[in-house]
Design a protein around this motif. Structure first.
Motif, PDB file in Angstrom:
ATOM      1  N   ILE A 210       0.831  -1.212   0.000  1.00 49.72           N
ATOM      2  CA  ILE A 210       0.000   0.000   0.000  1.00 49.72           C
ATOM      3  C   ILE A 210       0.863   1.260   0.000  1.00 49.72           C
ATOM      4  N   TYR A 211       2.045   1.192   0.599  1.00 47.15           N
ATOM      5  CA  TYR A 211       2.941   2.365   0.577  1.00 47.15           C
ATOM      6  C   TYR A 211       3.311   2.714  -0.854  1.00 47.15           C
ATOM      7  N   TYR A 212       3.759   1.722  -1.635  1.00 47.81           N
ATOM      8  CA  TYR A 212       4.173   1.993  -3.008  1.00 47.81           C
ATOM      9  C   TYR A 212       2.997   2.468  -3.861  1.00 47.81           C
ATOM     10  N   VAL A 213       1.836   1.866  -3.652  1.00 47.40           N
ATOM     11  CA  VAL A 213       0.660   2.256  -4.440  1.00 47.40           C
ATOM     12  C   VAL A 213       0.265   3.697  -4.152  1.00 47.40           C
ATOM     13  N   LEU A 214       0.119   4.038  -2.876  1.00 50.23           N
ATOM     14  CA  LEU A 214      -0.330   5.386  -2.521  1.00 50.23           C
ATOM     15  C   LEU A 214       0.727   6.435  -2.849  1.00 50.23           C
ATOM     16  N   PHE A 215       2.006   6.104  -2.652  1.00 51.31           N
ATOM     17  CA  PHE A 215       3.069   7.058  -2.976  1.00 51.31           C
ATOM     18  C   PHE A 215       3.084   7.355  -4.478  1.00 51.31           C
ATOM     19  N   GLN A 219       2.421  10.972  -6.278  1.00 46.71           N
ATOM     20  CA  GLN A 219       3.377  11.618  -7.172  1.00 46.71           C
ATOM     21  C   GLN A 219       2.754  11.946  -8.532  1.00 46.71           C
ATOM     22  N   LEU A 220       1.797  11.139  -8.952  1.00 45.22           N
ATOM     23  CA  LEU A 220       1.119  11.374 -10.225  1.00 45.22           C
ATOM     24  C   LEU A 220      -0.117  12.258 -10.069  1.00 45.22           C
ATOM     25  N   GLU A 221      -0.348  12.738  -8.831  1.00 41.61           N
ATOM     26  CA  GLU A 221      -1.494  13.599  -8.510  1.00 41.61           C
ATOM     27  C   GLU A 221      -2.814  12.909  -8.837  1.00 41.61           C
ATOM     28  N   LEU A 222      -2.895  11.639  -8.452  1.00 39.54           N
ATOM     29  CA  LEU A 222      -4.116  10.861  -8.622  1.00 39.54           C
ATOM     30  C   LEU A 222      -4.791  10.705  -7.269  1.00 39.54           C
ATOM     31  N   SER A 223      -6.039  11.051  -7.183  1.00 41.38           N
ATOM     32  CA  SER A 223      -6.776  10.981  -5.922  1.00 41.38           C
ATOM     33  C   SER A 223      -7.207   9.551  -5.631  1.00 41.38           C
ATOM     34  N   SER A 224      -6.949   9.090  -4.420  1.00 36.44           N
ATOM     35  CA  SER A 224      -7.409   7.762  -4.011  1.00 36.44           C
ATOM     36  C   SER A 224      -8.919   7.737  -3.785  1.00 36.44           C
ATOM     37  N   GLU A 225      -9.541   8.906  -3.773  1.00 37.48           N
ATOM     38  CA  GLU A 225     -10.988   9.004  -3.604  1.00 37.48           C
ATOM     39  C   GLU A 225     -11.733   8.891  -4.930  1.00 37.48           C
ATOM     40  N   THR A 226     -11.093   9.292  -6.031  1.00 33.46           N
ATOM     41  CA  THR A 226     -11.810   9.347  -7.311  1.00 33.46           C
ATOM     42  C   THR A 226     -11.209   8.474  -8.414  1.00 33.46           C
ATOM     43  N   ILE A 235      -4.722 -12.308  -6.327  1.00 35.58           N
ATOM     44  CA  ILE A 235      -5.392 -11.543  -5.292  1.00 35.58           C
ATOM     45  C   ILE A 235      -6.884 -11.834  -5.319  1.00 35.58           C
ATOM     46  N   THR A 236      -7.476 -11.905  -4.129  1.00 38.87           N
ATOM     47  CA  THR A 236      -8.920 -12.056  -3.970  1.00 38.87           C
ATOM     48  C   THR A 236      -9.385 -11.066  -2.907  1.00 38.87           C
ATOM     49  N   LYS A 237     -10.687 -10.953  -2.740  1.00 40.34           N
ATOM     50  CA  LYS A 237     -11.226 -10.022  -1.747  1.00 40.34           C
ATOM     51  C   LYS A 237     -10.950 -10.476  -0.314  1.00 40.34           C
ATOM     52  N   GLU A 238     -10.518 -11.715  -0.171  1.00 38.93           N
ATOM     53  CA  GLU A 238     -10.198 -12.218   1.176  1.00 38.93           C
ATOM     54  C   GLU A 238      -8.743 -11.943   1.554  1.00 38.93           C
ATOM     55  N   ASP A 239      -7.930 -11.519   0.599  1.00 39.04           N
ATOM     56  CA  ASP A 239      -6.513 -11.289   0.849  1.00 39.04           C
ATOM     57  C   ASP A 239      -6.284 -10.038   1.695  1.00 39.04           C
ATOM     58  N   ALA A 240      -5.215 -10.081   2.498  1.00 36.10           N
ATOM     59  CA  ALA A 240      -4.838  -8.903   3.281  1.00 36.10           C
ATOM     60  C   ALA A 240      -4.461  -7.735   2.385  1.00 36.10           C
ATOM     61  N   TYR A 241      -3.899  -8.042   1.216  1.00 35.64           N
ATOM     62  CA  TYR A 241      -3.515  -6.982   0.285  1.00 35.64           C
ATOM     63  C   TYR A 241      -4.741  -6.233  -0.226  1.00 35.64           C
ATOM     64  N   TYR A 242      -5.790  -6.974  -0.539  1.00 35.66           N
ATOM     65  CA  TYR A 242      -7.008  -6.311  -0.997  1.00 35.66           C
ATOM     66  C   TYR A 242      -7.628  -5.492   0.134  1.00 35.66           C
ATOM     67  N   LYS A 243      -7.668  -6.062   1.317  1.00 39.07           N
ATOM     68  CA  LYS A 243      -8.322  -5.379   2.431  1.00 39.07           C
ATOM     69  C   LYS A 243      -7.629  -4.066   2.776  1.00 39.07           C
ATOM     70  N   ILE A 244      -6.296  -4.049   2.772  1.00 38.24           N
ATOM     71  CA  ILE A 244      -5.611  -2.800   3.104  1.00 38.24           C
ATOM     72  C   ILE A 244      -5.763  -1.789   1.972  1.00 38.24           C
ATOM     73  N   TYR A 248      -7.958   2.372   1.796  1.00 44.60           N
ATOM     74  CA  TYR A 248      -7.474   3.681   1.359  1.00 44.60           C
ATOM     75  C   TYR A 248      -7.970   4.098  -0.034  1.00 44.60           C
ATOM     76  N   ILE A 249      -8.424   3.142  -0.821  1.00 44.70           N
ATOM     77  CA  ILE A 249      -8.815   3.448  -2.196  1.00 44.70           C
ATOM     78  C   ILE A 249     -10.309   3.183  -2.348  1.00 44.70           C
ATOM     79  N   ARG A 250     -11.057   4.194  -2.760  1.00 40.69           N
ATOM     80  CA  ARG A 250     -12.516   4.081  -2.794  1.00 40.69           C
ATOM     81  C   ARG A 250     -12.992   3.227  -3.967  1.00 40.69           C
ATOM     82  N   HIS A 251     -12.462   3.472  -5.158  1.00 39.57           N
ATOM     83  CA  HIS A 251     -12.946   2.780  -6.352  1.00 39.57           C
ATOM     84  C   HIS A 251     -11.965   1.666  -6.716  1.00 39.57           C
ATOM     85  N   LEU A 252     -12.153   0.500  -6.076  1.00 40.53           N
ATOM     86  CA  LEU A 252     -11.220  -0.622  -6.202  1.00 40.53           C
ATOM     87  C   LEU A 252     -11.974  -1.849  -6.686  1.00 40.53           C
TER      88      LEU A 252
END
Length: 273
Positions: A210-215, A219-226, A235-244, A248-252
């Motif tokens: 999640i650090y690399y994704v959000l960073f 840097q690209l000025e992309l909103s995690s809200e939009t 990856i599945t919805k049960e994975d810890a990676y998906y849950k974290i 932080y990301i609304r449209h996932l």
């Protein structure tokens, strides 16, 4: 169109086979995955993931690959077509207009450590005027040459970028694609049918992820809200990676694999070969 490198050689007795199957292998320092397909129907015949006990280095990678071939009956068969994909951090992406095939090391030396003995290869994505410059594992290439004769090889970023540009270029808003493959992930951003960003990140935990994704998004000025973010790979919805990420990301969303049998291994590769 992806133009990769093809290693040619004299085929052994495999020339006499009537095999209708292809073999696709993805190589990483912590393991390999592969699947076989019927060349004509594209039906997936077999798919496997082989994890090494520990992450190896390029020098010892060959031994692990050889052991995998000894232990797998599937890999001992004959194939009409063999494709090898290398997934490592030894790469960069260059616009075709700026690319000179005689200066491969010059493109890599600023963002990765290379040796004077390293062989520099490149893949061209002609329709989008992009070139991936990278270092394949020469010792492993030699093994595949001895085993199969001729085969094609690419860098995983080439396959990922082609998939990204082919599937996620509709609409005016930027779109993010993340291909998670256990110990690493690839991330790309497109907008207006143009590649804004592509990179590959080694990770050890969901916090790294999640650090690399959000960073990158910051840097690209992309909103995690939009901004729409699509996940694929292991990856599945049960994975810890998906849950974290969902925290932080609304449209996932998670993309459906085009070949359900290889969803956990090489869904993107399977859609292109």
């Amino acid at each position: 169109m992806v133009t990769g490198l093809r290693v040619m050689g004299l085929m052994t007795s495999q020339d006499n086979t009537n095999s209708l199957y292809s073999l696709s292998i993805q190589i990483h320092l912590d393991g390999l995955s592969f699947f076989t397909q019927n060349i004509h129907s594209k039906e997936v015949i077999d798919a496997q993931i082989i994890a090494f006990s520990t992450q190896v280095n390029p020098a010892t990678l060959l031994t692990e690959v050889q052991n995998a071939f000894k232990d797998s009956l599937v890999l001992s068969q004959n194939f009409d077509k063999v494709t090898v994909v290398y997934s490592n951090e030894l790469f960069t992406v260059v616009p075709s207009a700026l690319f000179d095939p005689t200066k491969g090391a010059d493109y890599l030396k600023f963002n990765t450590k290379i040796l004077s003995t390293d062989h520099i290869a490149h893949d061209s994505i002609d329709f989008y005027d992009i070139v991936t410059v990278y270092v394949p594992y020469t010792n492993v290439n030699n093994f595949f040459f001895d085993t199969f004769g001729s085969f094609d090889y690419y860098h995983s970023t080439t396959i990922f970028t082609k998939y990204l540009l082919g599937k996620f270029t509709s609409g005016e808003d930027p779109q993010v694609l993340i291909n998670l493959q256990g110990s690493y992930f690839e991330m790309g951003v497109v907008q207006h049918k143009k590649l804004l960003f592509v990179n590959r990140f080694e990770i050890r935990s969901k916090e790294d992820f999640i650090y690399y994704v959000l960073f990158t998004m910051e840097q690209l000025e992309l909103s995690s809200e939009t901004t729409a973010v699509v996940l694929t790979g292991s990856i599945t919805k049960e994975d810890a990676y998906y849950k974290i990420a969902h925290t932080y990301i609304r449209h996932l969303t998670i993309a459906d694999a085009e070949h359900s049998q290889i969803q956990q291994a090489q869904a993107i590769l399977g859609s292109l070969l």
